[in-house]
Design a protein around this motif. Sequence first.
Motif, PDB file in Angstrom:
ATOM      1  N   GLN A  64       0.918  -1.337  -0.109  1.00 14.67           N
ATOM      2  CA  GLN A  64      -0.034  -0.126   0.067  1.00 14.67           C
ATOM      3  C   GLN A  64       0.933   1.304  -0.194  1.00 14.67           C
ATOM      4  OE1 GLN A  64      -2.447  -0.584   3.529  1.00 14.67           O
ATOM      5  NE2 GLN A  64      -3.914  -1.860   2.246  1.00 14.67           N
ATOM      6  N   VAL A  65       1.915   1.233   0.701  1.00 15.18           N
ATOM      7  CA  VAL A  65       2.627   2.394   0.832  1.00 15.18           C
ATOM      8  C   VAL A  65       3.772   2.589  -0.764  1.00 15.18           C
ATOM      9  CG1 VAL A  65       4.951   3.605   1.881  1.00 15.18           C
ATOM     10  CG2 VAL A  65       3.073   2.111   3.343  1.00 15.18           C
ATOM     11  N   HIS A  66       3.697   1.417  -1.163  1.00 18.71           N
ATOM     12  CA  HIS A  66       4.429   1.496  -2.680  1.00 18.71           C
ATOM     13  C   HIS A  66       3.691   2.268  -3.546  1.00 18.71           C
ATOM     14  CE1 HIS A  66       6.737   0.273  -6.194  1.00 18.71           C
ATOM     15  NE2 HIS A  66       5.561  -0.033  -6.729  1.00 18.71           N
ATOM     16  N   GLN A  67       2.332   1.664  -3.571  1.00 20.44           N
ATOM     17  CA  GLN A  67       1.014   2.530  -4.345  1.00 20.44           C
ATOM     18  C   GLN A  67       1.015   3.788  -4.257  1.00 20.44           C
ATOM     19  OE1 GLN A  67      -2.389  -0.004  -4.298  1.00 20.44           O
ATOM     20  NE2 GLN A  67      -1.483  -1.825  -4.895  1.00 20.44           N
ATOM     21  N   LEU A  68       0.996   4.318  -3.023  1.00 22.83           N
ATOM     22  CA  LEU A  68       0.880   5.594  -2.579  1.00 22.83           C
ATOM     23  C   LEU A  68       2.144   6.679  -2.906  1.00 22.83           C
ATOM     24  CD1 LEU A  68      -0.521   5.390   1.117  1.00 22.83           C
ATOM     25  CD2 LEU A  68      -1.623   6.175  -0.880  1.00 22.83           C
ATOM     26  N   PHE A  69       3.448   6.283  -2.818  1.00 20.81           N
ATOM     27  CA  PHE A  69       4.432   6.949  -2.786  1.00 20.81           C
ATOM     28  C   PHE A  69       5.355   6.888  -4.064  1.00 20.81           C
ATOM     29  CE2 PHE A  69       3.328   7.190   1.789  1.00 20.81           C
ATOM     30  CZ  PHE A  69       2.967   8.335   1.683  1.00 20.81           C
ATOM     31  N   TYR A  70       5.380   5.579  -4.523  1.00 18.78           N
ATOM     32  CA  TYR A  70       6.440   5.414  -5.728  1.00 18.78           C
ATOM     33  C   TYR A  70       6.265   6.214  -6.869  1.00 18.78           C
ATOM     34  CZ  TYR A  70       9.258   2.744  -8.972  1.00 18.78           C
ATOM     35  OH  TYR A  70      10.029   2.441  -9.880  1.00 18.78           O
ATOM     36  N   GLU A  71       5.341   6.647  -7.561  1.00 15.73           N
ATOM     37  CA  GLU A  71       5.100   7.320  -8.550  1.00 15.73           C
ATOM     38  C   GLU A  71       5.469   8.853  -8.284  1.00 15.73           C
ATOM     39  OE1 GLU A  71       4.803   6.704 -11.612  1.00 15.73           O
ATOM     40  OE2 GLU A  71       4.388   4.471 -11.418  1.00 15.73           O
ATOM     41  N   LEU A  72       5.057   9.159  -7.012  1.00 13.94           N
ATOM     42  CA  LEU A  72       5.101  10.832  -6.585  1.00 13.94           C
ATOM     43  C   LEU A  72       6.653  10.813  -6.416  1.00 13.94           C
ATOM     44  CD1 LEU A  72       4.379  13.380  -5.562  1.00 13.94           C
ATOM     45  CD2 LEU A  72       4.133  12.474  -3.150  1.00 13.94           C
ATOM     46  N   LEU A  73       7.423  10.111  -5.835  1.00 13.95           N
ATOM     47  CA  LEU A  73       8.953  10.003  -5.506  1.00 13.95           C
ATOM     48  C   LEU A  73       9.790   9.991  -6.550  1.00 13.95           C
ATOM     49  CD1 LEU A  73       9.230   8.400  -1.811  1.00 13.95           C
ATOM     50  CD2 LEU A  73       8.683  10.637  -2.556  1.00 13.95           C
ATOM     51  N   ARG A  74       9.287   9.102  -7.661  1.00 19.70           N
ATOM     52  CA  ARG A  74       9.928   9.264  -8.849  1.00 19.70           C
ATOM     53  C   ARG A  74       9.718  10.331  -9.674  1.00 19.70           C
ATOM     54  NH1 ARG A  74      13.471   6.431 -10.825  1.00 19.70           N
ATOM     55  NH2 ARG A  74      12.587   5.730 -12.737  1.00 19.70           N
ATOM     56  N   SER A  75       9.021  11.072  -9.704  1.00 19.27           N
ATOM     57  CA  SER A  75       8.541  12.351 -10.333  1.00 19.27           C
ATOM     58  C   SER A  75       9.666  13.560  -9.825  1.00 19.27           C
ATOM     59  CB  SER A  75       7.144  12.664 -10.171  1.00 19.27           C
ATOM     60  OG  SER A  75       6.718  13.094  -9.123  1.00 19.27           O
ATOM     61  N   TRP A  76       9.724  13.491  -8.583  1.00 25.16           N
ATOM     62  CA  TRP A  76      10.739  14.263  -7.825  1.00 25.16           C
ATOM     63  C   TRP A  76      12.229  14.011  -8.317  1.00 25.16           C
ATOM     64  CZ3 TRP A  76       8.066  14.358  -2.552  1.00 25.16           C
ATOM     65  CH2 TRP A  76       6.710  15.131  -2.645  1.00 25.16           C
ATOM     66  N   GLY A  77      12.354  12.844  -9.022  1.00 30.19           N
ATOM     67  CA  GLY A  77      13.951  12.684  -9.399  1.00 30.19           C
ATOM     68  C   GLY A  77      14.753  11.639  -8.772  1.00 30.19           C
TER      69      GLY A  77
END
Length: 331
Positions: A64-77
């Motif tokens: 669940q944490v992976h689905q919440l934050f993975y794409e967001l943190l990847r977009s930050w570089g």
Amino acid sequence: MRGSTTCNAWVVPRGAYMLTLKARGKLVDGSLNELYEELYLTRRVTQYVIDTLWELDGVPTFNQVHQLFYELLRSWGFRAHQVKQIYKYALSVIKSAKNNGGRKPLLKKLTARLDKYDAKVDLENQLVIVKLRNREFKIKLLHNRNYIKKFLGRKWYEVMISIDKQGRIWVAIPFRWEYNPYKPRNIISLDINLKKVVVYSGVRIRRIGTRFIEAYSLKIHAERIQRMYPRIWRYNRRILGRIRSLHKRSRNIVIDWSRKFAKYIVLKAKKTKSAIVLEDLEELWVRLFICFYMFCHRFIIFLPCRSGFFLHWGGVHRRPRATAHLHKTIP
């Protein structure tokens, strides 16, 4: 007559353990300001993840944490495996805080955890190469070469990079460590007290003086200053600095003497192929609290327990193929 003084022996189980190589580092390739910036951004993002997870009713699963934050943190570089390390660490901190009933965690240290995909370890040349976002840093390990050699060929798990308040770079690398105890031929029993440590080797008894009284006197001196200035000591920098200095000296004396004594005992046990027998200190505070309510002090409990901890640590990690077993007895 006193009853039985022994209980079932507790032996360090054979198998895999973890030993961490921690050393100061010197930046060889890269800018120190850029490293500061990357560690600062990592801390800010980790704190953001912690703040978000803290507002939830329960503790989510790793998926669940992976689905919440993975794409967001990847977009930050951030790199893919660096993102995983960020929310993995944040989730472990949240679980620990909520299970213990604590407050919301607040990160203060500049630290980054990297796995084998974002870090390379070259112990022969004492180099560590880390990748943070789109930047790469080469760090030279400033440690004794003979000490680093014993980690050659061992499996490492992750690399932790941090910068302290003095601007020093620290590198910590956990390694897999195999523990294979031998069958003991003799015993070395220890009775750790405030002034003396009694060592019985099966043949003779030796009493070794400790530095616990010296450390305890420094702690009492610090508390005496606090009683002299009951209100102002928290806000006066000079008084507060003096109190912290005394507590730090007291702690350093205890840890330094305990490490040296543990090294001496473990090497002696290895030489004679003996088992180390320690007293059981788990309920020492309860027994003292019942018998000597007015004279108990937590610091007195801390001293022998700290020595026992370093004996356990040295027994497992110092030359593990020839390391003594650890047993526990009731004093």
